[in-house]
Design a protein around this motif. Structure first.
Motif, mmCIF file in Angstrom:
data_model
loop_
_atom_site.group_PDB
_atom_site.id
_atom_site.type_symbol
_atom_site.label_atom_id
_atom_site.label_comp_id
_atom_site.label_asym_id
_atom_site.label_seq_id
_atom_site.Cartn_x
_atom_site.Cartn_y
_atom_site.Cartn_z
ATOM 1 N N VAL A 84 0.823 -1.277 -0.267
ATOM 2 C CA VAL A 84 0.185 -0.245 -0.159
ATOM 3 C C VAL A 84 1.101 1.240 0.070
ATOM 4 N N GLY A 85 0.521 1.996 -0.938
ATOM 5 C CA GLY A 85 2.064 3.190 -1.176
ATOM 6 C C GLY A 85 3.304 2.055 -0.750
ATOM 7 N N ASP A 86 4.005 2.808 -0.256
ATOM 8 C CA ASP A 86 5.327 3.338 -0.245
ATOM 9 C C ASP A 86 5.818 1.453 1.242
ATOM 10 N N ARG A 87 4.520 0.543 1.691
ATOM 11 C CA ARG A 87 4.791 0.451 2.966
ATOM 12 C C ARG A 87 4.666 -1.208 2.421
ATOM 13 N N ALA A 88 5.999 -2.546 1.652
ATOM 14 C CA ALA A 88 5.557 -2.905 0.669
ATOM 15 C C ALA A 88 5.030 -3.888 1.165
ATOM 16 N N LEU A 89 4.830 -4.395 2.502
ATOM 17 C CA LEU A 89 4.098 -5.358 3.503
ATOM 18 C C LEU A 89 2.830 -5.185 4.466
ATOM 19 N N ALA A 90 2.308 -4.056 3.510
ATOM 20 C CA ALA A 90 1.027 -3.359 5.038
ATOM 21 C C ALA A 90 0.164 -4.303 4.721
ATOM 22 N N MET A 91 -0.102 -5.047 3.540
ATOM 23 C CA MET A 91 -1.427 -5.947 3.914
ATOM 24 C C MET A 91 -0.768 -7.651 4.331
ATOM 25 N N ALA A 92 0.027 -7.690 4.668
ATOM 26 C CA ALA A 92 0.732 -9.141 5.103
ATOM 27 C C ALA A 92 0.515 -9.327 6.432
ATOM 28 N N ASN A 93 -0.558 -8.314 7.105
ATOM 29 C CA ASN A 93 -0.269 -8.740 8.483
ATOM 30 C C ASN A 93 -2.222 -9.002 8.870
ATOM 31 N N ARG A 94 -2.226 -10.503 8.450
ATOM 32 C CA ARG A 94 -3.616 -11.334 8.351
ATOM 33 C C ARG A 94 -4.470 -10.607 9.826
ATOM 34 N N PHE A 95 -3.903 -10.475 11.053
ATOM 35 C CA PHE A 95 -4.338 -10.198 11.526
ATOM 36 C C PHE A 95 -5.150 -9.265 11.995
ATOM 37 N N GLU A 96 -4.258 -7.764 11.655
ATOM 38 C CA GLU A 96 -4.353 -6.420 11.836
ATOM 39 C C GLU A 96 -5.885 -6.104 10.055
ATOM 40 N N LEU A 97 -5.101 -6.783 8.969
ATOM 41 C CA LEU A 97 -5.992 -6.348 8.209
ATOM 42 C C LEU A 97 -7.611 -7.199 8.153
ATOM 43 N N LEU A 98 -7.342 -8.378 9.046
ATOM 44 C CA LEU A 98 -8.943 -8.558 9.464
ATOM 45 C C LEU A 98 -9.915 -7.881 10.544
ATOM 46 N N GLN A 99 -9.150 -6.881 11.703
ATOM 47 C CA GLN A 99 -9.088 -5.428 12.446
ATOM 48 C C GLN A 99 -9.830 -4.523 11.276
ATOM 49 N N ARG A 100 -9.018 -4.369 10.648
ATOM 50 C CA ARG A 100 -9.519 -2.654 9.418
ATOM 51 C C ARG A 100 -10.419 -3.357 9.590
ATOM 52 N N LEU A 101 -10.618 -4.854 8.588
ATOM 53 C CA LEU A 101 -11.792 -5.339 7.701
ATOM 54 C C LEU A 101 -13.515 -4.998 8.528
ATOM 55 N N CYS A 102 -12.878 -5.418 9.963
ATOM 56 C CA CYS A 102 -14.772 -5.986 10.364
ATOM 57 C C CYS A 102 -15.132 -4.182 10.994
ATOM 58 N N LEU A 103 -13.893 -3.014 10.939
ATOM 59 C CA LEU A 103 -13.853 -2.067 11.372
ATOM 60 C C LEU A 103 -15.131 -1.602 9.790
ATOM 61 N N ALA A 104 -14.418 -1.618 8.739
ATOM 62 C CA ALA A 104 -14.860 -1.102 7.906
ATOM 63 C C ALA A 104 -16.694 -1.947 7.425
ATOM 64 N N LEU A 105 -16.797 -2.947 7.791
ATOM 65 C CA LEU A 105 -17.781 -3.722 7.918
ATOM 66 C C LEU A 105 -19.106 -3.389 8.237
ATOM 67 N N SER A 106 -18.522 -2.792 9.351
ATOM 68 C CA SER A 106 -19.423 -2.361 10.424
ATOM 69 C C SER A 106 -20.344 -0.964 10.346
ATOM 70 N N ARG A 107 -19.424 -0.513 9.139
ATOM 71 C CA ARG A 107 -20.145 1.196 9.436
ATOM 72 C C ARG A 107 -21.485 0.562 8.047
ATOM 73 N N PRO A 108 -22.776 2.001 8.411
ATOM 74 C CA PRO A 108 -23.216 2.440 7.853
ATOM 75 C C PRO A 108 -22.609 2.599 6.342
ATOM 76 N N GLY A 109 -24.033 1.756 5.687
ATOM 77 C CA GLY A 109 -24.220 1.903 4.490
ATOM 78 C C GLY A 109 -22.738 1.085 3.907
ATOM 79 N N VAL A 110 -22.092 0.091 4.268
ATOM 80 C CA VAL A 110 -21.451 -0.383 4.163
ATOM 81 C C VAL A 110 -22.214 -2.191 3.683
ATOM 82 N N ASP A 111 -21.882 -2.594 1.726
ATOM 83 C CA ASP A 111 -23.108 -3.894 1.848
ATOM 84 C C ASP A 111 -22.321 -4.715 1.765
#
Length: 329
Positions: A84-111
């Motif tokens: 992501v940008g200049d962070r070569a392994l930004a999405m490599a941490n699966r636990f962090e990715l899942l936390q971000r996804l759960c937050l995004a999916l909890s927001r109103p209007g996300v289908d």
């Protein structure tokens, strides 16, 4: 309904000790229509005698952006695209990715969410896919940066996998290089997959690009002529286009989008792509393109999950606001 795994740290134990939990979670997941409309009935039928009430949150989402989609994309890691940008392994941490996804999916209007099987199954076990559109990523064989990147084979979800898990749609990436004879194989595989999805009455989102090698690296051509040509090719694949959606980029020159989107009558969603540090600029381009008659929503991943300021909820909420009727920005 209690999730099978109360937290991301319970996933490893559950996966090791009870792999059947994935199928069990899929079987009891509360489903929804692909699109919600403002005049949708209070109840929808999943099967005779198994109607599901559309509660206040679902009704609010339908009123906020009727007939439109806001999907969070997270299928990049399965193709080895972890940067992501200049962070070569930004999405490599699966636990962090899942936390971000759960937050995004909890927001109103996300289908819903677009992801590969492993990510979707983690989210299933976490209970994050209830009443969401679940879209499986189908061809992930074209690994980022590989010599065989254009040989993008269907190494992910098959149509029958989507049916077995009760998922709602599939997505395929279609990159065409006029200098690469192998692109014909890619076209053929995509067409037969579109046929298979249509036979199962499952929507398939086709993401087409014309591309070329530049100094050994694959580059997508976002010029108006190239995007229009890719849309024309994708729209004509398969024996029917009844279940085909398009997933398209905003053109290099945003003012070209209106005529480019006249290439097809198929419904389309905008993809996010790499927006760098200029998320505000991306919002402006998406807002303008969302006014076009065939554009029905957004499918955005890294720019919302890993915004420069770290505010995932804020980035997602702003993107959702672009879908609301009468939004002028």
């Amino acid at each position: 309904m209690s999730p099978a795994a109360p937290s991301v740290h319970d996933l490893v134990r559950l996966r090791a000790e009870h792999p059947e939990a994935v199928a069990e979670a899929a079987a009891r997941r509360k489903r929804r229509p692909l699109l919600r409309t403002a005049d949708a009935p209070t109840y929808r039928g999943t099967a005779p005698g198994r109607e599901t009430f559309l509660g206040s949150e679902a009704a609010r989402d339908a009123a906020n952006h009727p007939g439109r989609l806001m999907i969070i994309a997270a299928d990049h890691p399965a193709r080895g695209a972890l940067a992501v940008g200049d962070r070569a392994l930004a999405m490599a941490n699966r636990f962090e990715l899942l936390q971000r996804l759960c937050l995004a999916l909890s927001r109103p209007g996300v289908d819903g969410v677009l992801a590969s099987a492993d990510v979707l199954e983690d989210l299933l076990l976490l209970g994050a896919l209830e009443d969401k559109v679940v879209m499986g990523s189908m061809n992930r064989g074209g690994l980022a940066g590989a010599a065989f990147e254009l040989d993008d084979r269907f190494t992910g979800h098959r149509p029958e996998d989507l049916v077995r898990h009760g998922f709602d749609a599939g997505k395929l990436l279609l990159r065409i290089d006029h200098e690469d004879p192998g692109s014909l194989d890619t076209l053929h595989a995509a067409a037969r997959t579109i046929d298979a999805m249509a036979a199962l009455r499952l929507p398939v989102f086709v993401e087409p690009f014309l591309c070329r090698r530049v100094d050994g690296r694959l580059r997508n051509d976002l010029g108006a002529a190239a995007v229009a040509t890719s849309i024309a090719i994708a729209s004509g694949l398969g024996g029917t286009s009844a279940y085909t959606w398009l997933k398209v980029p905003v053109t290099e020159e945003p003012d070209d989008m209106a005529r480019v989107m006249e290439t097809s009558t198929l419904p389309a969603v905008l993809l996010g792509g790499e927006v760098g540090d200029d998320l505000d600029g991306a919002y402006k381009k998406w807002r303008e393109a969302l006014r076009l008659p065939t554009v029905r929503g957004l499918v955005v991943g890294r720019s919302l999950l890993y915004p420069v300021d770290g505010d995932v909820a804020g980035a997602v909420d702003t993107a959702v606001s672009l879908l609301r009727p009468g939004r002028d920005g």
